[in-house]
Enzyme design. Sequence first.
Site, PDB file in Angstrom:
ATOM      1  N   CYS A 117      -0.791  80.911 -20.984  1.00  0.00           N
ATOM      2  CA  CYS A 117      -2.030  81.437 -20.424  1.00  0.00           C
ATOM      3  C   CYS A 117      -2.801  82.139 -21.535  1.00  0.00           C
ATOM      4  O   CYS A 117      -2.925  81.573 -22.620  1.00  0.00           O
ATOM      5  CB  CYS A 117      -1.786  82.313 -19.201  1.00  0.00           C
ATOM      6  SG  CYS A 117      -0.690  83.713 -19.448  1.00  0.00           S
ATOM      7  N   ASN A 118      -3.274  83.349 -21.326  1.00  0.00           N
ATOM      8  CA  ASN A 118      -4.157  84.007 -22.286  1.00  0.00           C
ATOM      9  C   ASN A 118      -3.448  84.921 -23.271  1.00  0.00           C
ATOM     10  O   ASN A 118      -3.947  85.986 -23.602  1.00  0.00           O
ATOM     11  CB  ASN A 118      -5.237  84.793 -21.543  1.00  0.00           C
ATOM     12  CG  ASN A 118      -6.371  83.909 -21.119  1.00  0.00           C
ATOM     13  OD1 ASN A 118      -6.657  82.917 -21.779  1.00  0.00           O
ATOM     14  ND2 ASN A 118      -6.983  84.238 -20.003  1.00  0.00           N
TER      15      ASN A 118
END
Length: 162
Positions: A117-118
């Site tokens: 993800c981030n």
Amino acid sequence: MIAETRRILLEAVVIVLLGVVLGLSFNGRLLLNVFSGRLPQTQVETEPRALYPVPVDLAAVRELTAAGAVLIDARAAELYADGHLPGARSLPLGEMDEHLEAFRRAVPTDAVIITYCNGYGCPDSFDQGVRLLAAGWRDVRVFEGGYPEWRDAGLPVEQGAP
């Protein structure tokens, strides 16, 4: 009134007796084994299942994807569309339940899966990995550096809607 109560009680007794007879006829051997000390054998899972995904670094992600690992982007579809790792599938954590069956049909449970993800501050890939393991996939890993580390390393990214 009393006759009606007797009839209802008699029907209840007949129903209970019928239930006991049926229960014993289907489970009699099991009950005999339990009361005689011979407990039924249960299946023992020989291979312990992982509860948590294994973290992997950038080099491992490159190596595993070259060998056929499945990349899963746990971010929202808009972020995926703005940029994602090449070949990654979009499976936003917030929409996982509604897309899980389609994902199950597309990705075998013995595939190596890498979620991301981030970056290090984003727990979605880890949470998604835990849920994939619980859903039956056996080898789930988490790229903790995620999309920012990949992009900042100057590696190619793709754009486009899922």
